[in-house]
Enzyme design. Sequence first.
Site, short mmCIF file in Angstrom:
data_model
loop_
_atom_site.label_atom_id
_atom_site.label_comp_id
_atom_site.label_asym_id
_atom_site.label_seq_id
_atom_site.Cartn_x
_atom_site.Cartn_y
_atom_site.Cartn_z
N GLN A 112 10.32 28.92 -8.87
CA GLN A 112 11.66 28.99 -8.27
C GLN A 112 12.35 27.63 -8.35
O GLN A 112 11.79 26.63 -7.93
CB GLN A 112 11.52 29.46 -6.80
CG GLN A 112 12.84 29.69 -6.09
CD GLN A 112 13.62 30.89 -6.65
OE1 GLN A 112 13.07 31.92 -6.97
NE2 GLN A 112 14.92 30.73 -6.77
N LYS B 86 12.75 38.90 -4.04
CA LYS B 86 11.89 39.20 -5.18
C LYS B 86 10.59 39.87 -4.72
O LYS B 86 10.13 40.84 -5.30
CB LYS B 86 11.60 37.91 -5.98
CG LYS B 86 12.85 37.43 -6.73
CD LYS B 86 12.75 36.00 -7.25
CE LYS B 86 14.12 35.59 -7.82
NZ LYS B 86 14.24 34.18 -8.15
N ASP C 30 10.84 34.15 -16.62
CA ASP C 30 12.30 34.01 -16.71
C ASP C 30 12.74 33.34 -18.02
O ASP C 30 13.84 32.78 -18.08
CB ASP C 30 12.84 33.23 -15.49
CG ASP C 30 14.35 33.42 -15.31
OD1 ASP C 30 14.93 34.33 -15.95
OD2 ASP C 30 14.95 32.66 -14.52
#
Length: 278
Positions: free
Chosen positions: A92, A48, A115
Amino acid sequence: MILLDGKRIATKIKDELKAEISSLSQKPKLSVILVGEDPASQVYVGHKEKACAQIGMESEVIRLSASSSQDELEQLIEKLNSDSKTHAILLQLPLPKPLDAFSAIEKISPSKDADCLTAYNQGLLALGRPLVKPCTPAGVIEMLKAKDIDIAGKEAVVVGRSNIVGKPMAQLLLNENATVTICHSKTKDLKAHCLKADILVAAAGIPHLIDSSFIKEGASVVDVGIHRQEGKLIGDVNPLAMDEKAFALSPVPGGVGPMTIAGLLKNTLLLFEAGKLN
Ligand code: NAD
Protein backbone atom coordinates in the site's frame (compact mmCIF):
# COMPACT_ATOMS: atom_id res chain seq x y z
CA MET A 1 -25.53 12.38 -19.23
CA ILE A 2 -24.52 8.77 -18.65
CA LEU A 3 -23.29 7.88 -15.17
CA LEU A 4 -20.16 5.72 -15.23
CA ASP A 5 -21.43 3.76 -12.29
CA GLY A 6 -18.29 2.07 -11.03
CA LYS A 7 -20.00 0.69 -7.97
CA ARG A 8 -22.50 -1.22 -10.04
CA ILE A 9 -19.99 -2.47 -12.61
CA ALA A 10 -17.65 -3.58 -9.81
CA THR A 11 -20.46 -5.48 -8.08
CA LYS A 12 -21.05 -7.46 -11.26
CA ILE A 13 -17.33 -8.24 -11.58
CA LYS A 14 -17.21 -9.33 -7.93
CA ASP A 15 -20.24 -11.61 -8.40
CA GLU A 16 -18.49 -13.30 -11.34
CA LEU A 17 -15.26 -13.71 -9.37
CA LYS A 18 -17.17 -15.11 -6.39
CA ALA A 19 -18.78 -17.78 -8.59
CA GLU A 20 -15.39 -18.68 -10.04
CA ILE A 21 -13.70 -18.88 -6.64
CA SER A 22 -16.48 -20.98 -5.11
CA SER A 23 -15.53 -23.80 -7.49
CA LEU A 24 -11.86 -23.79 -6.43
CA SER A 25 -10.61 -26.18 -3.77
CA GLN A 26 -7.66 -23.97 -2.87
CA LYS A 27 -8.51 -20.27 -2.49
CA PRO A 28 -6.40 -17.43 -3.90
CA LYS A 29 -4.78 -15.25 -1.26
CA LEU A 30 -3.86 -11.56 -1.36
CA SER A 31 -1.30 -10.26 1.13
CA VAL A 32 -1.38 -6.53 1.73
CA ILE A 33 1.49 -4.70 3.41
CA LEU A 34 0.53 -1.52 5.24
CA VAL A 35 3.36 0.55 6.68
CA GLY A 36 2.50 3.28 9.17
CA GLU A 37 -0.77 4.90 10.15
CA ASP A 38 -1.82 6.98 7.12
CA PRO A 39 -5.60 7.35 7.67
CA ALA A 40 -6.58 7.17 3.96
CA SER A 41 -4.41 4.06 3.44
CA GLN A 42 -6.03 2.40 6.45
CA VAL A 43 -9.48 3.02 4.94
CA TYR A 44 -8.42 1.69 1.49
CA VAL A 45 -6.85 -1.42 3.00
CA GLY A 46 -10.03 -2.03 5.02
CA HIS A 47 -12.09 -1.87 1.79
CA LYS A 48 -9.74 -4.35 0.11
CA GLU A 49 -9.93 -6.80 3.02
CA LYS A 50 -13.73 -6.61 3.04
CA ALA A 51 -13.97 -7.14 -0.72
CA CYS A 52 -11.77 -10.26 -0.51
CA ALA A 53 -14.00 -11.70 2.20
CA GLN A 54 -17.14 -10.91 0.15
CA ILE A 55 -15.99 -13.07 -2.75
CA GLY A 56 -14.44 -15.91 -0.74
CA MET A 57 -10.84 -14.86 -1.40
CA GLU A 58 -8.30 -15.13 1.40
CA SER A 59 -6.47 -12.03 2.49
CA GLU A 60 -4.02 -10.93 5.12
CA VAL A 61 -3.01 -7.43 6.09
CA ILE A 62 0.50 -7.23 7.50
CA ARG A 63 1.03 -4.01 9.42
CA LEU A 64 4.48 -2.58 9.96
CA SER A 65 5.18 0.45 12.11
CA ALA A 66 6.10 3.74 10.44
CA SER A 67 9.57 3.43 11.99
CA SER A 68 10.28 0.12 10.23
CA SER A 69 13.54 -0.03 8.34
CA GLN A 70 13.91 -0.56 4.61
CA ASP A 71 15.48 -3.95 5.42
CA GLU A 72 12.54 -5.08 7.52
CA LEU A 73 10.11 -4.14 4.77
CA GLU A 74 12.12 -5.81 2.04
CA GLN A 75 12.67 -8.96 4.11
CA LEU A 76 8.92 -9.21 4.60
CA ILE A 77 8.38 -8.92 0.84
CA GLU A 78 10.98 -11.66 0.20
CA LYS A 79 9.22 -13.87 2.75
CA LEU A 80 5.88 -13.37 0.98
CA ASN A 81 7.52 -14.05 -2.39
CA SER A 82 8.49 -17.51 -1.20
CA ASP A 83 5.28 -18.18 0.75
CA SER A 84 3.31 -20.70 -1.32
CA LYS A 85 0.03 -19.60 0.31
CA THR A 86 0.40 -15.98 -0.91
CA HIS A 87 -0.52 -15.57 -4.57
CA ALA A 88 -0.50 -11.77 -4.81
CA ILE A 89 1.28 -9.02 -2.87
CA LEU A 90 0.11 -5.42 -2.60
CA LEU A 91 2.35 -2.80 -1.04
CA GLN A 92 0.00 0.00 0.00
CA LEU A 93 1.40 3.35 -1.08
CA PRO A 94 2.51 5.94 -0.14
CA LEU A 95 5.18 4.69 2.26
CA PRO A 96 6.18 6.85 5.22
CA LYS A 97 9.45 8.77 4.84
CA PRO A 98 12.30 7.89 4.50
CA LEU A 99 11.30 4.47 3.09
CA ASP A 100 12.14 3.99 -0.59
CA ALA A 101 9.07 2.75 -2.50
CA PHE A 102 10.98 2.02 -5.72
CA SER A 103 13.47 -0.26 -4.00
CA ALA A 104 10.70 -2.06 -2.06
CA ILE A 105 8.52 -2.53 -5.14
CA GLU A 106 11.44 -4.04 -7.02
CA LYS A 107 11.62 -6.77 -4.35
CA ILE A 108 8.09 -7.95 -5.23
CA SER A 109 8.20 -10.98 -7.50
CA PRO A 110 6.57 -9.95 -10.82
CA SER A 111 4.56 -13.18 -10.62
CA LYS A 112 2.95 -11.89 -7.37
CA ASP A 113 2.72 -8.21 -8.32
CA ALA A 114 -0.96 -7.46 -7.64
CA ASP A 115 -0.97 -3.87 -9.00
CA CYS A 116 1.52 -4.12 -11.89
CA LEU A 117 3.98 -1.93 -10.00
CA THR A 118 7.29 -3.64 -10.78
CA ALA A 119 9.54 -2.43 -13.57
CA TYR A 120 9.19 -5.84 -15.23
CA ASN A 121 5.40 -5.73 -15.30
CA GLN A 122 5.34 -2.05 -16.32
CA GLY A 123 7.70 -3.03 -19.13
CA LEU A 124 5.33 -5.76 -20.31
CA LEU A 125 2.50 -3.20 -20.15
CA ALA A 126 4.52 -0.76 -22.27
CA LEU A 127 5.09 -3.54 -24.81
CA GLY A 128 1.34 -4.15 -24.94
CA ARG A 129 1.70 -7.63 -23.37
CA PRO A 130 0.77 -7.14 -19.69
CA LEU A 131 0.73 -10.08 -17.28
CA VAL A 132 -1.52 -8.07 -14.94
CA LYS A 133 -2.95 -4.62 -15.55
CA PRO A 134 -2.59 -1.77 -13.04
CA CYS A 135 -5.82 -1.79 -11.01
CA THR A 136 -6.96 1.85 -11.22
CA PRO A 137 -6.24 2.49 -14.91
CA ALA A 138 -7.63 -0.93 -15.87
CA GLY A 139 -10.78 -0.05 -13.93
CA VAL A 140 -11.14 3.15 -15.97
CA ILE A 141 -10.92 1.23 -19.26
CA GLU A 142 -13.40 -1.34 -18.02
CA MET A 143 -15.89 1.39 -17.03
CA LEU A 144 -15.73 2.93 -20.49
CA LYS A 145 -16.18 -0.45 -22.15
CA ALA A 146 -19.10 -1.33 -19.88
CA LYS A 147 -20.94 1.67 -21.35
CA ASP A 148 -19.84 0.86 -24.93
CA ILE A 149 -17.75 4.02 -25.17
CA ASP A 150 -15.35 3.57 -28.09
CA ILE A 151 -11.70 4.23 -27.32
CA ALA A 152 -9.97 3.41 -30.60
CA GLY A 153 -9.14 6.51 -32.63
CA LYS A 154 -10.39 8.87 -29.91
CA GLU A 155 -8.45 11.81 -28.48
CA ALA A 156 -7.69 10.81 -24.89
CA VAL A 157 -6.19 13.25 -22.41
CA VAL A 158 -4.77 12.04 -19.10
CA VAL A 159 -4.19 14.69 -16.44
CA GLY A 160 -1.40 13.35 -14.21
CA ARG A 161 1.73 11.30 -14.87
CA SER A 162 2.30 9.28 -11.70
CA ASN A 163 3.70 5.77 -12.03
CA ILE A 164 0.61 4.31 -10.37
CA VAL A 165 -2.16 6.15 -12.28
CA GLY A 166 -1.27 8.65 -15.02
CA LYS A 167 1.50 6.83 -16.92
CA PRO A 168 -0.08 3.36 -16.94
CA MET A 169 -3.44 5.01 -17.77
CA ALA A 170 -1.90 6.58 -20.86
CA GLN A 171 -0.32 3.24 -21.76
CA LEU A 172 -3.61 1.33 -21.50
CA LEU A 173 -5.42 3.97 -23.59
CA LEU A 174 -2.65 3.69 -26.17
CA ASN A 175 -2.98 -0.10 -26.12
CA GLU A 176 -6.68 0.49 -26.90
CA ASN A 177 -5.64 2.62 -29.92
CA ALA A 178 -6.55 6.05 -28.55
CA THR A 179 -4.44 9.08 -29.48
CA VAL A 180 -3.07 10.00 -26.08
CA THR A 181 -1.91 13.27 -24.53
CA ILE A 182 -0.44 13.32 -21.02
CA CYS A 183 -0.74 16.57 -19.04
CA HIS A 184 1.16 17.23 -15.82
CA SER A 185 2.17 19.93 -13.40
CA LYS A 186 4.43 21.63 -15.95
CA THR A 187 1.88 21.57 -18.78
CA LYS A 188 1.16 24.99 -20.22
CA ASP A 189 -2.53 25.69 -20.81
CA LEU A 190 -4.11 22.56 -19.34
CA LYS A 191 -7.56 23.74 -20.40
CA ALA A 192 -6.63 23.91 -24.08
CA HIS A 193 -5.51 20.26 -23.98
CA CYS A 194 -8.57 19.11 -22.03
CA LEU A 195 -10.89 20.83 -24.51
CA LYS A 196 -9.60 18.49 -27.24
CA ALA A 197 -10.43 15.35 -25.26
CA ASP A 198 -13.07 12.85 -26.31
CA ILE A 199 -12.00 10.91 -23.23
CA LEU A 200 -10.65 12.89 -20.28
CA VAL A 201 -9.11 11.13 -17.28
CA ALA A 202 -8.48 13.44 -14.32
CA ALA A 203 -5.76 12.18 -11.96
CA ALA A 204 -3.89 15.25 -10.76
CA GLY A 205 -4.85 14.91 -7.11
CA ILE A 206 -6.25 18.47 -6.98
CA PRO A 207 -9.84 18.91 -5.76
CA HIS A 208 -12.18 20.20 -8.50
CA LEU A 209 -9.28 21.14 -10.81
CA ILE A 210 -11.43 20.37 -13.85
CA ASP A 211 -14.70 22.23 -14.26
CA SER A 212 -17.20 22.25 -17.10
CA SER A 213 -15.26 24.93 -18.99
CA PHE A 214 -12.52 22.27 -19.61
CA ILE A 215 -14.94 19.87 -21.28
CA LYS A 216 -15.54 19.35 -24.98
CA GLU A 217 -19.15 18.74 -25.93
CA GLY A 218 -19.86 14.99 -25.81
CA ALA A 219 -16.70 14.01 -23.90
CA SER A 220 -16.50 11.07 -21.52
CA VAL A 221 -14.96 12.20 -18.25
CA VAL A 222 -13.42 9.87 -15.70
CA ASP A 223 -12.55 11.26 -12.29
CA VAL A 224 -9.79 9.33 -10.53
CA GLY A 225 -9.17 11.90 -7.79
CA ILE A 226 -10.28 11.30 -4.21
CA HIS A 227 -10.23 14.02 -1.57
CA ARG A 228 -11.92 14.24 1.80
CA GLN A 229 -13.29 17.73 2.37
CA GLU A 230 -15.54 18.60 5.30
CA GLY A 231 -16.36 14.92 5.79
CA LYS A 232 -17.34 14.44 2.13
CA LEU A 233 -15.48 12.72 -0.69
CA ILE A 234 -14.90 14.79 -3.80
CA GLY A 235 -12.83 14.29 -6.95
CA ASP A 236 -10.60 16.24 -9.32
CA VAL A 237 -13.68 17.07 -11.40
CA ASN A 238 -16.29 19.60 -10.33
CA PRO A 239 -19.56 17.91 -11.34
CA LEU A 240 -21.43 21.24 -11.45
CA ALA A 241 -22.92 21.85 -14.94
CA MET A 242 -21.04 18.83 -16.33
CA ASP A 243 -24.30 17.43 -17.66
CA GLU A 244 -24.52 20.39 -20.05
CA LYS A 245 -21.32 19.28 -21.81
CA ALA A 246 -20.24 15.74 -21.01
CA PHE A 247 -21.67 12.56 -22.51
CA ALA A 248 -20.55 10.51 -19.50
CA LEU A 249 -19.07 11.16 -16.06
CA SER A 250 -17.83 8.91 -13.27
CA PRO A 251 -18.98 9.99 -9.82
CA VAL A 252 -16.88 10.36 -6.66
CA PRO A 253 -17.51 8.33 -4.59
CA GLY A 254 -18.84 5.27 -6.43
CA GLY A 255 -16.82 5.61 -9.63
CA VAL A 256 -13.18 4.61 -10.05
CA GLY A 257 -12.68 3.58 -6.39
CA PRO A 258 -14.78 0.39 -6.52
CA MET A 259 -13.30 -0.46 -9.94
CA THR A 260 -9.79 -0.31 -8.46
CA ILE A 261 -10.75 -2.87 -5.84
CA ALA A 262 -12.44 -5.12 -8.41
CA GLY A 263 -9.23 -4.94 -10.48
CA LEU A 264 -7.16 -6.01 -7.50
CA LEU A 265 -9.38 -9.04 -6.92
CA LYS A 266 -9.19 -9.94 -10.61
CA ASN A 267 -5.40 -9.69 -10.60
CA THR A 268 -5.14 -11.88 -7.50
CA LEU A 269 -7.19 -14.62 -9.16
CA LEU A 270 -5.20 -14.25 -12.39
CA LEU A 271 -1.85 -14.59 -10.57
CA PHE A 272 -3.19 -17.57 -8.61
CA GLU A 273 -4.20 -19.29 -11.87
CA ALA A 274 -0.88 -18.37 -13.55
CA GLY A 275 1.00 -19.77 -10.53
CA LYS A 276 -0.65 -23.16 -11.03
CA LEU A 277 0.97 -23.40 -14.48
CA ASN A 278 4.51 -22.91 -13.08
P1 NAD B 1 0.35 11.98 -7.61
O1 NAD B 1 0.36 13.14 -6.67
O2 NAD B 1 1.40 10.94 -7.49
O3 NAD B 1 0.40 12.54 -9.11
C1 NAD B 1 -0.33 13.65 -9.50
C2 NAD B 1 0.04 14.02 -10.93
O4 NAD B 1 -0.72 15.15 -11.30
C3 NAD B 1 1.50 14.37 -11.11
O5 NAD B 1 2.01 13.63 -12.18
C4 NAD B 1 1.51 15.87 -11.44
O6 NAD B 1 2.47 16.20 -12.44
C5 NAD B 1 0.10 16.09 -11.97
N1 NAD B 1 -0.38 17.44 -11.65
C6 NAD B 1 -0.31 18.09 -10.48
N2 NAD B 1 -0.85 19.32 -10.59
C7 NAD B 1 -1.27 19.44 -11.86
C8 NAD B 1 -1.89 20.48 -12.59
N3 NAD B 1 -2.20 21.66 -12.03
N4 NAD B 1 -2.19 20.25 -13.89
C9 NAD B 1 -1.90 19.08 -14.48
N5 NAD B 1 -1.30 18.05 -13.83
C10 NAD B 1 -0.99 18.23 -12.54
O7 NAD B 1 -1.09 11.34 -7.48
P2 NAD B 1 -1.65 9.89 -7.92
O8 NAD B 1 -1.16 8.84 -7.01
O9 NAD B 1 -1.47 9.70 -9.39
O10 NAD B 1 -3.21 10.11 -7.62
C11 NAD B 1 -3.96 11.11 -8.26
C12 NAD B 1 -5.32 11.21 -7.59
O11 NAD B 1 -6.00 9.98 -7.76
C13 NAD B 1 -5.27 11.44 -6.08
O12 NAD B 1 -6.38 12.24 -5.72
C14 NAD B 1 -5.44 10.04 -5.50
O13 NAD B 1 -6.01 10.05 -4.22
C15 NAD B 1 -6.37 9.44 -6.51
N6 NAD B 1 -6.34 7.99 -6.63
C16 NAD B 1 -7.52 7.35 -6.67
C17 NAD B 1 -7.56 5.98 -6.84
C18 NAD B 1 -8.88 5.31 -6.90
O14 NAD B 1 -8.96 4.11 -6.75
N7 NAD B 1 -9.95 6.05 -7.18
C19 NAD B 1 -6.38 5.25 -6.94
C20 NAD B 1 -5.16 5.94 -6.93
C21 NAD B 1 -5.16 7.32 -6.77
